[in-house]
Design an enzyme around this catalytic site. Structure first.
Site, mmCIF file in Angstrom:
data_model
loop_
_atom_site.group_PDB
_atom_site.id
_atom_site.type_symbol
_atom_site.label_atom_id
_atom_site.label_comp_id
_atom_site.label_asym_id
_atom_site.label_seq_id
_atom_site.Cartn_x
_atom_site.Cartn_y
_atom_site.Cartn_z
ATOM 1 N N ALA A 23 0.841 -1.198 0.000
ATOM 2 C CA ALA A 23 0.000 0.000 0.000
ATOM 3 C C ALA A 23 0.876 1.247 0.000
ATOM 4 O O ALA A 23 2.068 1.194 0.307
ATOM 5 C CB ALA A 23 -0.912 0.006 1.218
ATOM 6 N N THR A 24 0.282 2.383 -0.345
ATOM 7 C CA THR A 24 0.997 3.656 -0.340
ATOM 8 C C THR A 24 0.141 4.734 0.319
ATOM 9 O O THR A 24 -1.085 4.608 0.408
ATOM 10 C CB THR A 24 1.338 4.125 -1.765
ATOM 11 O OG1 THR A 24 0.115 4.340 -2.491
ATOM 12 C CG2 THR A 24 2.198 3.113 -2.495
ATOM 13 N N SER B 224 -0.827 8.411 -0.693
ATOM 14 C CA SER B 224 -0.790 9.172 -1.940
ATOM 15 C C SER B 224 -0.030 10.480 -1.752
ATOM 16 O O SER B 224 0.174 10.962 -0.631
ATOM 17 C CB SER B 224 -2.219 9.476 -2.413
ATOM 18 O OG SER B 224 -2.899 8.297 -2.759
ATOM 19 N N HIS C 176 -4.229 14.292 -2.483
ATOM 20 C CA HIS C 176 -5.142 14.484 -1.358
ATOM 21 C C HIS C 176 -5.828 15.842 -1.466
ATOM 22 O O HIS C 176 -7.033 15.970 -1.218
ATOM 23 C CB HIS C 176 -4.378 14.378 -0.039
ATOM 24 C CG HIS C 176 -3.978 12.984 0.301
ATOM 25 N ND1 HIS C 176 -2.802 12.668 0.945
ATOM 26 C CD2 HIS C 176 -4.606 11.791 0.090
ATOM 27 C CE1 HIS C 176 -2.724 11.364 1.124
ATOM 28 N NE2 HIS C 176 -3.799 10.821 0.604
ATOM 29 N N ASP D 285 -10.191 -0.120 5.454
ATOM 30 C CA ASP D 285 -9.093 -0.770 4.754
ATOM 31 C C ASP D 285 -9.232 -2.270 4.961
ATOM 32 O O ASP D 285 -9.750 -2.705 5.990
ATOM 33 C CB ASP D 285 -7.737 -0.278 5.280
ATOM 34 C CG ASP D 285 -6.643 -0.391 4.217
ATOM 35 O OD1 ASP D 285 -6.259 -1.539 3.916
ATOM 36 O OD2 ASP D 285 -6.198 0.641 3.697
ATOM 37 N N HIS D 286 -8.765 -3.055 3.990
ATOM 38 C CA HIS D 286 -8.917 -4.504 4.103
ATOM 39 C C HIS D 286 -7.738 -5.174 4.800
ATOM 40 O O HIS D 286 -7.734 -6.399 4.947
ATOM 41 C CB HIS D 286 -9.146 -5.129 2.722
ATOM 42 C CG HIS D 286 -8.021 -4.900 1.749
ATOM 43 N ND1 HIS D 286 -8.011 -5.428 0.488
ATOM 44 C CD2 HIS D 286 -6.873 -4.203 1.843
ATOM 45 C CE1 HIS D 286 -6.909 -5.068 -0.152
ATOM 46 N NE2 HIS D 286 -6.199 -4.326 0.662
ATOM 47 N N ASP E 259 -13.865 -4.990 3.100
ATOM 48 C CA ASP E 259 -13.666 -4.897 1.654
ATOM 49 C C ASP E 259 -14.277 -3.596 1.162
ATOM 50 O O ASP E 259 -15.491 -3.477 1.005
ATOM 51 C CB ASP E 259 -14.326 -6.093 0.969
ATOM 52 C CG ASP E 259 -14.047 -6.159 -0.532
ATOM 53 O OD1 ASP E 259 -13.536 -5.158 -1.088
ATOM 54 O OD2 ASP E 259 -14.333 -7.203 -1.149
ATOM 55 N N GLY E 260 -13.422 -2.596 0.919
ATOM 56 C CA GLY E 260 -13.911 -1.286 0.520
ATOM 57 C C GLY E 260 -14.671 -1.279 -0.786
ATOM 58 O O GLY E 260 -15.442 -0.352 -1.055
ATOM 59 N N THR F 35 -7.946 -4.163 -4.381
ATOM 60 C CA THR F 35 -7.952 -5.617 -4.552
ATOM 61 C C THR F 35 -8.288 -6.327 -3.243
ATOM 62 O O THR F 35 -8.528 -5.696 -2.209
ATOM 63 C CB THR F 35 -6.576 -6.118 -5.007
ATOM 64 O OG1 THR F 35 -5.602 -5.786 -4.003
ATOM 65 C CG2 THR F 35 -6.167 -5.476 -6.326
#
Length: 222
Positions: free
Chosen positions: A57-58, A60, A65, A110-111, A144-145, A218
């Site tokens: 993950a990152t 941004s 933003h 977040d997942h 799961d977004g 994902t």
């Protein structure tokens, strides 16, 4: 101009984003000034570029933003209900909370459980963040977004911080009427930001903005 916007402090970063036209309004500037990016980015927090935060993950780049907030601003009024999908380290969730104020609510989803834990810990680094968590103004959940978060729906605004493979119907369904969705969507090898407006009568309008490069929305890594 994003590459010229990096600063030596949170204030100089925000000032440079404004000077380069990436922050357009006083409301967005004030909201970003209240959140020290050093609490949420692992290194070089005032560089205007994305950074890895682990787990594929990152966080941004700050200019993304800023643009997300500007794009959603009409729907980020005091008292608004907001969903931040792919909340990661929690930075944008905190900025959105400043925009909707203490009578509003922002749910970050977040997942990946370690990222949810990280976001909670990052928020708690400031007194303001602690108060937001304790009052329920900010809440982080694991899920799961791509399916949104029905528990707190409907939302005035939904932000998606990872590239969706398609326009997910569940997200539009969880918008209020009127409401707005900001989402990067994959189109072959390319990705584009889309703004989805649900009008007062419930009809949906879609507008493609510009090309981007996000990590994909994902399943959680095994």
């Amino acid at each position: 101009m994003a590459w010229r916007s990096s600063g030596s402090s949170n204030e100089s970063l925000i000032d440079n984003l404004e000077k380069n036209g990436l922050i357009e309004t006083r409301r967005v500037k004030d909201a970003m000034l209240q959140v020290d990016r050093a609490h949420f980015a692992p290194r070089n927090p005032y560089d205007d570029r994305p950074q890895p935060i682990g787990h594929s993950a990152t966080i941004s780049a700050p200019h993304m933003h800023a643009n997300a907030c500007e794009s959603l601003l009409d729907y980020l009024q005091p008292g608004a209900q907001v969903l931040d999908i792919g909340s990661g380290s929690g930075y944008l969730t905190a900025v959105l909370a400043n925009l909707v104020g203490p009578t509003g609510k922002v749910v970050g989803i977040d997942h990946i459980q370690p990222l949810v834990d990280m976001a909670n810990a990052n928020m708690a680094k400031s007194d303001q963040g602690k108060k937001m968590l304790e009052s329920g103004q900010v809440k982080f959940v694991t899920g799961d977004g791509r399916k949104g978060w029905k528990e707190d729906a409907p939302y005035d605004a939904i932000h998606v911080g990872a590239a969706a493979a398609e326009h997910h119907k569940e997200l539009t369904e969880q918008l209020k009427a009127p409401g707005r969705l900001f989402v990067p969507v994959s189109d072959g090898w390319s990705q584009y930001i889309w703004v989805i407006n649900k009008t007062k009568d419930g009809s949906v309008e879609q507008t493609r903005l510009y090309g981007v490069q996000y990590v994909p929305l994902t399943d959680a890594p095994k």
